[in-house]
Design a protein around this motif. Structure first.
Motif, short mmCIF file in Angstrom:
data_model
loop_
_atom_site.label_atom_id
_atom_site.label_comp_id
_atom_site.label_asym_id
_atom_site.label_seq_id
_atom_site.Cartn_x
_atom_site.Cartn_y
_atom_site.Cartn_z
N ASP A 185 6.84 16.64 3.78
CA ASP A 185 7.96 15.81 3.34
C ASP A 185 7.43 14.41 3.02
O ASP A 185 7.00 13.67 3.92
N VAL A 186 7.41 14.04 1.73
CA VAL A 186 6.89 12.73 1.31
C VAL A 186 8.01 11.70 1.37
O VAL A 186 9.08 11.90 0.80
N ARG A 187 7.73 10.58 2.05
CA ARG A 187 8.73 9.52 2.22
C ARG A 187 8.15 8.22 1.65
O ARG A 187 7.04 7.82 1.98
N TRP A 188 8.95 7.58 0.78
CA TRP A 188 8.51 6.34 0.14
C TRP A 188 8.89 5.17 1.03
O TRP A 188 10.06 4.97 1.35
N CYS A 189 7.90 4.37 1.39
CA CYS A 189 8.11 3.27 2.35
C CYS A 189 7.47 1.98 1.86
O CYS A 189 6.51 1.47 2.46
N PRO A 190 7.93 1.41 0.74
CA PRO A 190 7.33 0.15 0.27
C PRO A 190 7.67 -1.00 1.22
O PRO A 190 8.71 -0.96 1.90
N PRO A 191 6.84 -2.04 1.28
CA PRO A 191 7.16 -3.20 2.13
C PRO A 191 8.46 -3.85 1.66
O PRO A 191 8.80 -3.84 0.47
N ALA A 192 9.17 -4.42 2.60
CA ALA A 192 10.45 -5.06 2.27
C ALA A 192 10.25 -6.35 1.49
O ALA A 192 11.06 -6.72 0.65
N GLY A 193 9.17 -7.07 1.77
CA GLY A 193 8.90 -8.34 1.10
C GLY A 193 7.71 -8.26 0.16
O GLY A 193 7.09 -7.21 0.00
N PRO A 194 7.39 -9.38 -0.48
CA PRO A 194 6.27 -9.38 -1.44
C PRO A 194 4.92 -9.22 -0.74
O PRO A 194 4.72 -9.71 0.38
N VAL A 195 4.04 -8.51 -1.39
CA VAL A 195 2.67 -8.31 -0.90
C VAL A 195 1.71 -8.60 -2.04
O VAL A 195 1.89 -8.09 -3.15
#
Length: 814
Positions: A185-195
């Motif tokens: 199960d692939v889950r997309w978890c981008p950072p909430a703020g800028p990186v």
């Protein structure tokens, strides 16, 4: 087949097709996703009485792990029927029929024994990763099958579906196996703020914070261990510190074999395995049910123009991300947490870049020369090496004495190859052994081969490494390769380290630009700086082992170096020493000096009082090219003569000479031979030099074709202005042109002058080439406007028949 009952894995169903392909074509490509058993089941199934099966893995940790897993399936210990050989370590025995090696070991073995006597099958695992050694092994095996062993079976395996190119190279079919048993199960978890995107080796700490938080989330949302992918050992340490209180295990290439093996054994409880790309393929990390992927990888990049190589951090490819996610589904259904968005994922490159496209090719080129194909022509390489990179590698090998002018390997080259390390490091090992002893040379080279420590001081890292068993084992191996050269003494450890580094990278010998500063100039011509606060800043000389230069940066950043002194620098970089006479244009004048250089570094210089006149003349020409003809004394006569000649060339063409800047800079100036410095240029007779450009015929015709002055009807001799070669100008007062029906023509009558008719005060009142038309239509208006203003001057109604005059009407009558 070695095993009576094969594990229940998807690869089993593909084995008949693999056997048929190898029996028919002798070669094949097996495409099998992660977790199908291709690395461990296929070699056991292909083993038979015909001979040994050799399995080549791109990494040492994968080779050891694969051998252990196959031995376990047979209920044996490694070293029995299944063994392995990696650099510096071998566990095989007389009964070994499946041997797992690294691709580098396989390439060395092919050089020693191209027929691979006793080997029936070679399996090249994980070919999709496209390492240099994998490409070489593939090409060499194709050559062996064509010329020596048509009975040798070759199977290339890949975890990605883009295998057609491999099949074309091998000349065999593609066999595909079913996918993994368990879903992920692939889950997309981008950072909430800028990186901030990665730059060089730098990774934004905010991303590492997010990875650590995602690991904690993965632990909370399910059972089993978590495998987290990070770009390098430094980031693994940083994330481990952020996971305080969570059991973590590191897995990367700098660890000892024992520590790597420990990460691949089941733990006593839940744990987090923090790994680099070594865990992408070929390995099963037991207990893993979740993968957290930072989405970054570290790859080599080489600046061939400056001789600098470095690792840089880049986003992973979609294929690599798929590989990583598959680690979670090897033993049971799993979860993959990707620390980026699906939109970002769609923009990732489909496949990783082949190492041959951007890496240093020096070792690769030596392997080609050893094989008898210095330029790779005729070999079945999946991709040809970039021409510029291969030329730079060949130049390095020639400088090391490893190949001759024809590109063929020399005895020295064979000795360097025998050290089992990069040719530069092999040179440092063999030559350094005579200078500092085999033990110290081997220890320093072992440090350079796999950098340990985070500081830039290599001598300090050398002292710290003495407690590392993996480093000690590699140093012992290198010492055996270097022979028994004793330590002649005389050099402390710091200078010994610097000398060995300089032997490996002579063009990176560097001298401080000023005492106690951080700025250095390397012998190769590249400026380089130490980091602020570096303990090496007091060193007048450095041997730079590692430096990189960011795009647009004025200088490189020194990542690792050792102190040096001038005698050691001269010794290590002797091939760059030069004692030359230099005569050139510098600082706005001719400079003539005798210079001793170490590459770009000036060691000593003295002024020359009697430089070669031809060299001085060339320097003056260079000065004129750089700073322009304004260095000459352009008096009015020279400027006007140049304009007349420009008119002749524009109107009549050759043989009248061009006198634009480019032409004059290329001309032979007779007086230049008497000049010695900038000030002498102002003494050159420019007008005489310009006349010297003419043949006697053109010199005799010049005054007729482009006269300096023209006689007007009043008798005045008026200067012609040739500033615009296309339109020479004659400025004459209206009264002096009375009686003149047509404007005069120049250049053998081809070009009419442009008349600027002036008022009595010398101001232009009309511009014309058609004087008759002006008298007929334009003069009346001029007369009406000016005769009241200048009543003392004649203003006849018919100027074409009036008498010309330079005077007022009264004086004209007198």
């Amino acid at each position: 087949m070695l095993i009576a009952e094969l594990p229940d894995l998807p690869i089993v169903a593909a084995l008949p097709a693999v056997r048929d392909a190898l029996a028919g074509a002798g070669a094949a490509v097996l495409v099998a996703p992660p977790g199908t058993g291709k690395t461990t089941v296929v070699p056991l199934a292909l083993a038979d009485a015909r001979g040994k099966v050799v399995v080549a893995e791109p990494r040492r940790v994968a080779a050891r792990a694969a051998a252990r897993r196959m031995a376990a399936l047979l209920g044996e210990q490694v070293g029995g029927r299944v063994g392995y050989t990696v650099r510096g370590e071998r566990r095989t025995g007389p009964d070994t029929v499946v041997e797992v090696v690294t691709t580098g070991v396989l390439v060395r073995r092919l050089h020693r024994d191209p027929e691979l006597a006793g080997t029936a099958t070679v399996i090249l695992d994980e070919c999709h990763e496209r390492h240099l050694d994998s490409d070489l092994a593939l090409a060499f095996l194709v050559d062996v099958r064509a010329a020596l062993r048509d009975d040798l079976r070759v199977l290339a395996t890949s975890a990605t579906a883009e295998a057609q190119r491999l099949a074309e190279v091998l000349g065999g079919p593609v066999v595909e196996a079913a996918s993994v048993l368990h879903p992920v199960d692939v889950r997309w978890c981008p950072p909430a703020g800028p990186v901030t995107p990665p730059h060089g080796l730098r990774v934004d700490p905010r991303l590492l914070d997010h990875v650590a938080a995602t690991v904690r989330r993965a632990l909370a949302e399910g059972d089993g261990d978590v495998l987290a992918f990070l770009p390098g050992a430094r980031e693994i340490g940083d994330v481990a510190r952020r996971l305080s209180g969570v059991p973590t295990v590191a897995l990367h290439g700098r660890l000892s074999g024992a520590d790597q093996d420990a990460a691949l054994r089941p733990g006593g409880g839940r744990r987090v395995v923090l790994a680099t790309a070594v865990a992408e393929s070929s390995l099963t990390v037991p207990g893993v049910r979740a993968v957290v992927d930072a989405g970054l990888s570290r790859v080599p990049r080489t600046d061939h123009a400056r001789g600098l190589g470095a690792l840089v951090t880049v986003p992973v490819s979609r294929a690599a991300a798929h590989q990583r996610a598959g680690r979670a589904g090897r033993e049971a259904p799993g979860r993959a947490y990707r620390c980026w968005s699906q939109a970002q994922h769609d923009r990732l490159p489909a496949q990783p870049e082949a190492e041959i496209a951007a890496a240093d090719l020096t070792g690769f080129a030596l392997d080609l020369a050893l094989w008898g194909h210095p330029d790779g022509a005729g070999l079945a390489l999946p991709d040809p090496p970039p021409a510029g990179a291969l030329q730079a590698a060949a130049a390095t090998l020639r400088a090391l004495g490893a190949v001759g002018p024809d590109g063929r390997v020399t005895a020295r080259g064979r000795a360097l190859a025998g050290a089992g390390t990069h040719p530069r490091l092999a040179r440092a090992l063999l030559d350094g052994a005579a200078a500092v002893g085999a033990r110290r040379a081997a220890e320093i080279v072992a440090l350079l081969d796999e950098r340990r420590g985070s500081g830039d001081d290599l001598a300090a890292a050398w002292r710290a490494a003495r407690g590392d068993p993996a480093w000690r084992a590699e140093a012992r191996r290198l010492q055996r390769a270097a022979g028994d050269a004793p330590d002649p003494g005389g050099l402390p450890d710091d200078l010994a380290a610097g000398l060995v580094v300089a032997l490996a990278y002579p063009e990176r010998v560097a001298r401080a630009r000023e005492p106690g500063g951080r700025a250095y100039l390397m012998a190769g011509g590249t400026a380089a700086d130490l980091a602020p606060g570096s303990g090496l800043a007091a060193a007048g000389w450095l041997a730079v082992a590692d430096a990189d230069r960011a795009p647009g940066a004025a200088s490189a950043r020194i990542r690792a170096a050792a102190p040096l002194d001038e005698p050691a620098a001269r010794r290590a970089a002797a091939a760059l020493l030069a004692d030359e006479t230099e005569v050139g244009w510098a600082g706005g004048d001719v400079v003539a000096r005798r210079v001793e250089r170490l590459g770009a570094i000036v060691l000593a210089e003295r002024r020359l009082t009697d430089p070669d006149p031809d060299a001085v003349r060339a320097a003056l020409r260079e000065g004129l090219r750089r700073e322009g003809l304004a260095l000459l004394d352009w008096r009015r006569a020279a400027t006007e003569l140049r304009a007349r000649l420009a008119f002749c060339h524009a109107a009549l063409g050759p043989p009248w000479p061009a006198v634009d800047d480019a032409a004059l800079l290329a001309a032979d100036w007779p007086d230049l031979g008497r000049a010695r410095r900038r000030a002498d240029l102002a003494k050159i007779d420019v007008a005489g030099a310009l006349r010297g450009l003419l043949s006697w015929r053109e010199a005799a015709r010049l005054d007729a074709v482009a006269p300096e002055r023209l006689t007007v009807p009043s008798g005045s001799h008026v200067r012609v202005d040739y500033t615009d070669p296309a339109a020479p100008v004659l400025a004459v007062k209206v009264q002096e042109a009375f009686g003149w029906r047509d404007a005069p023509r120049l250049a053998d009558g081809r070009v009419p002058v442009l008349l600027h008719l002036l008022s009595p005060a010398g101001r232009p009142v009309a511009v014309t080439r058609d004087l008759a038309s002006f008298w007929a239509t334009g003069y009346a208006q001029v007369r009406a406007e000016l005769r009241g203003r200048y009543p003392r001057h004649p203003w006849p109604e018919d100027p074409s028949t009036a008498a010309p005059t330079r005077h007022t009407a009264r004086r004209a009558r007198q």
